[in-house]
Every structure is written in C-alpha cells, then in structure tokens.
Design an enzyme around this catalytic site. Structure first.
Site, mmCIF file in Angstrom:
data_model
loop_
_atom_site.group_PDB
_atom_site.id
_atom_site.type_symbol
_atom_site.label_atom_id
_atom_site.label_comp_id
_atom_site.label_asym_id
_atom_site.label_seq_id
_atom_site.Cartn_x
_atom_site.Cartn_y
_atom_site.Cartn_z
ATOM 1 N N GLY A 55 45.974 48.262 35.590
ATOM 2 C CA GLY A 55 44.613 47.975 36.048
ATOM 3 C C GLY A 55 44.600 47.057 37.252
ATOM 4 O O GLY A 55 45.584 46.973 37.992
ATOM 5 N N ALA A 56 43.452 46.364 37.468
ATOM 6 C CA ALA A 56 43.234 45.581 38.693
ATOM 7 C C ALA A 56 43.573 46.475 39.894
ATOM 8 O O ALA A 56 44.350 46.102 40.781
ATOM 9 C CB ALA A 56 44.048 44.289 38.685
ATOM 10 N N LEU A 57 42.990 47.648 39.891
ATOM 11 C CA LEU A 57 43.400 48.693 40.824
ATOM 12 C C LEU A 57 43.051 48.336 42.264
ATOM 13 O O LEU A 57 41.988 47.798 42.546
ATOM 14 C CB LEU A 57 42.732 50.020 40.448
ATOM 15 C CG LEU A 57 43.064 50.543 39.046
ATOM 16 C CD1 LEU A 57 42.386 51.893 38.816
ATOM 17 C CD2 LEU A 57 44.565 50.646 38.814
ATOM 18 N N HIS A 58 43.977 48.636 43.152
ATOM 19 C CA HIS A 58 43.758 48.445 44.585
ATOM 20 C C HIS A 58 44.154 49.728 45.305
ATOM 21 O O HIS A 58 44.545 50.719 44.651
ATOM 22 C CB HIS A 58 44.536 47.223 45.097
ATOM 23 C CG HIS A 58 45.985 47.224 44.713
ATOM 24 N ND1 HIS A 58 46.867 48.206 45.117
ATOM 25 C CD2 HIS A 58 46.707 46.373 43.943
ATOM 26 C CE1 HIS A 58 48.069 47.935 44.635
ATOM 27 N NE2 HIS A 58 48.006 46.845 43.903
ATOM 28 N N GLY A 68 46.660 50.636 46.793
ATOM 29 C CA GLY A 68 48.010 51.137 46.501
ATOM 30 C C GLY A 68 47.986 52.084 45.305
ATOM 31 O O GLY A 68 48.539 53.188 45.347
ATOM 32 N N HIS A 69 47.317 51.639 44.227
ATOM 33 C CA HIS A 69 47.214 52.509 43.038
ATOM 34 C C HIS A 69 46.480 53.810 43.390
ATOM 35 O O HIS A 69 46.870 54.893 42.957
ATOM 36 C CB HIS A 69 46.403 51.815 41.931
ATOM 37 C CG HIS A 69 47.016 50.558 41.403
ATOM 38 N ND1 HIS A 69 46.459 49.321 41.616
ATOM 39 C CD2 HIS A 69 48.116 50.349 40.641
ATOM 40 C CE1 HIS A 69 47.187 48.397 41.026
ATOM 41 N NE2 HIS A 69 48.198 48.984 40.427
ATOM 42 N N SER A 74 49.159 43.991 45.941
ATOM 43 C CA SER A 74 49.614 43.705 44.587
ATOM 44 C C SER A 74 48.446 43.074 43.847
ATOM 45 O O SER A 74 47.693 42.291 44.430
ATOM 46 C CB SER A 74 50.783 42.705 44.627
ATOM 47 O OG SER A 74 50.938 42.091 43.359
ATOM 48 N N ARG A 121 48.659 40.808 41.875
ATOM 49 C CA ARG A 121 48.903 39.359 41.808
ATOM 50 C C ARG A 121 48.514 38.635 43.099
ATOM 51 O O ARG A 121 48.453 37.404 43.112
ATOM 52 C CB ARG A 121 50.364 39.070 41.447
ATOM 53 C CG ARG A 121 50.686 39.439 39.997
ATOM 54 C CD ARG A 121 52.051 38.944 39.560
ATOM 55 N NE ARG A 121 52.219 39.044 38.129
ATOM 56 C CZ ARG A 121 52.904 40.001 37.493
ATOM 57 N NH1 ARG A 121 53.492 40.960 38.183
ATOM 58 N NH2 ARG A 121 52.990 39.998 36.177
#
Ligand code: PAF
Length: 294
Positions: A43-46, A48-49, A197, A199
């Site tokens: 999750g915490a999709l950006h 990149g995902h 990322s 993070r």
C-alpha cells in the site's frame, strides 16, 4: 458462492478480503480465458506502484493488486506500526488504473491461529540487506509465496527499486516450482532523481533535499565504472560523499554481479550498484545498473 464475498460497494474497484473470494474471482476470469497478472504491494501507493500495474496490464487481461502490510518482514524495532496505511486512497488510485481487483486481506486471514511455516533462503538473499535486516527476506519470501499461491497468477510484477528482493523472488519462484513468470518494472524517480518509496514520506523537508544524493552518487559511480574506473576507489569516494551529505550510517554501498549478487572486483558482466543508508530516522535504499565498459 464466495464470489458474493467480493465487495463492490466500498471502493470504486472490486475488493476481496478473503482467500476464498479472491480464488472465486480468479477462477471465474480463468473460465473466461483471461490471463492473470499480479502486483503485490504494502500500500501507500505511488507512481512507482502504478507503473507496475500498467506493466502488468500490458501482459494480461486481468490484474490483481494486493495491499498487505506484512508483519512478517518487520523486526520488532522497525516501522511496522508507523508504516503508512492509506487503503481508501490506494483504492482510489487503483480505480484509475487497469487493475481489476484489490486483494486486501487482514493479518488473521494471512496468518491464521497456529501459523507455523516460513520459507528460508540462501543464494541472493544472503548478504547486503540480510546483514542489516536478518529477518527481512524470510518474511518477504513467506508472504510472497503465500500470495502467489493464493492468487495463482500467470505473471507477477516486482519493482527494480527493491533489486535484491526481485532476485530473491525470482529464485523463490524457480526453486518452489511456482508456475508464474516474474517480471520487473523500472524504478520511478522524482524529477530530481530520488527513487519513489513509501518511506520517503518519513523524510523531513531538509532530509528530502539531501536524500537525492543517494541517487546522484550511484549514477555517478555507474558512469565512472562504465568508463573504466576501478570499483574500490569508486565505492570509497561514494561512501565519503554520502557521509559528508549527512547519511549515517551507510549500511552498504556495493557493486555486485547483476544476476547473482556475487561480489566482483571488476566489471566484466552486467553489474548492479546497491546502496542502503540512513538519513535521520529513515533508511533509504536504491540501486542502478552498470554495463561492462566497451
Ligand atoms: O515490496 C514490497 O512492497 C513487499 O516487500 C512485498 C513484495 C509486497 C511483500 O510484502
């Protein structure tokens, strides 16, 4: 019957919370002759995902995306509790992509009472990340094996951002005879070069400015190595620049064989620079390719 467990009202794309709902949906698609691609995430999709979802959709008719923050890959002192959980946002982002199903099991569905089996690894899992996060790849491999068995996709897509993880997963799928093709998608970067990322959200504005050095250092090293520079002075110089910039510690900055991650002392075959370093309280990783000098 379990198809009725697919939730089509909570989000703009269908949601499965259980293995049985997931399997019923995938079975129906298979009966229709569709190929299935799978993108596992925490999750915490950006962007990149989302690029991995697009890549998956180019290879198969139906794309399943999982969102599961896997407790098995965090050590007790790591950021499991703080890890961003943004499921409604993630679902809205996925609804804008070709993803056909969000699979978001809870921890009890994934690790029921009495769960006792883990995958243990050698090969590309040894060294690098494992020296700093010894629990990490066993946790990743266990959940990825479970997810691949649950979804049963033709194709699964992993980001090159986690390069060692990508090689570990390829090894896992080959070694366990999982009938899935593992594909990789290139790292997506911010305009200044910082690898996306989940993070990065932890970085203070000041650290965010500094974070770009990680990408700068490895790309400069790659250019120098491709022009014939020797590995060890490049590594020493790269570490020096990172410490000067404020990274502390640099867990590793290494040049390895791109396929096996074995140590090398010269670039005779495709190689990979891999780095992990801490900036404030955030641990960042990155990597880039090095072609043999021509
Ligand atoms: O790369 C990740 O986000 C995770 O390690 C993965 C592959 C989804 C397993 O939890």
């Amino acid at each position: 019957m379990p198809l009725s467990e697919i939730d089509t009202t909570t989000y703009s794309l269908p949601l499965a919370r259980t293995v049985s709902a997931l399997r019923a949906q995938v079975a129906q698609w298979r009966a229709e002759g569709a190929r299935i691609a799978f993108v596992p995430t925490m999750g915490a999709l950006h962007a990149g995902h989302l690029s991995l979802v697009e890549l998956a959709a180019a290879k198969a008719e139906r794309v399943v995306v999982s969102v599961f923050v896997n407790p098995g890959q965090f050590a007790p002192n790591e950021d499991f509790d703080a890890y961003p959980r943004t499921e409604p946002d993630d679902a809205e982002k996925l609804a804008e992509t070709p993803a056909a199903l969000l699979y978001a099991p809870n921890a009890r569905e994934m690790y029921p009472e009495g769960f006792a089996t883990t995958v243990s690894l050698a090969g590309p899992a040894l060294d690098l990340e494992t020296n700093f996060r010894p629990h990490f790849f066993d946790g990743v491999a266990t959940v990825v094996a479970k997810l691949l068995i649950q979804v049963g996709p033709d194709i699964a897509v992993f980001g090159e951002k986690d390069y060692q993880q990508l090689l570990v997963v390829k090894r896992l799928a080959a070694d366990l005879d999982l009938p899935v093709e593992i594909l990789s998608g290139p790292t997506v970067r911010e305009a200044d070069g910082l690898a996306l990322s989940s993070r990065n959200a932890y970085l203070s504005p000041e650290d965010r400015q500094t974070a770009v050095k990680l990408a700068e250092v490895i790309h400069r090293m790659a250019r120098n190595l491709e022009a014939g520079a020797r590995i060890s002075p490049e590594v020493e110089q790269g570490k020096h620049v990172l410490y000067q910039a404020g990274f502390n510690p640099v867990d590793y900055l290494e040049v390895r064989d791109a396929e096996t991650l074995e140590r090398i002392d010269r670039i005779a075959r495709p190689a990979r620079i891999l780095v992990a370093a801490r900036l404030g309280t955030t641990r960042l990783i990155d990597n880039c390719a090095v072609a043999p000098p021509t």
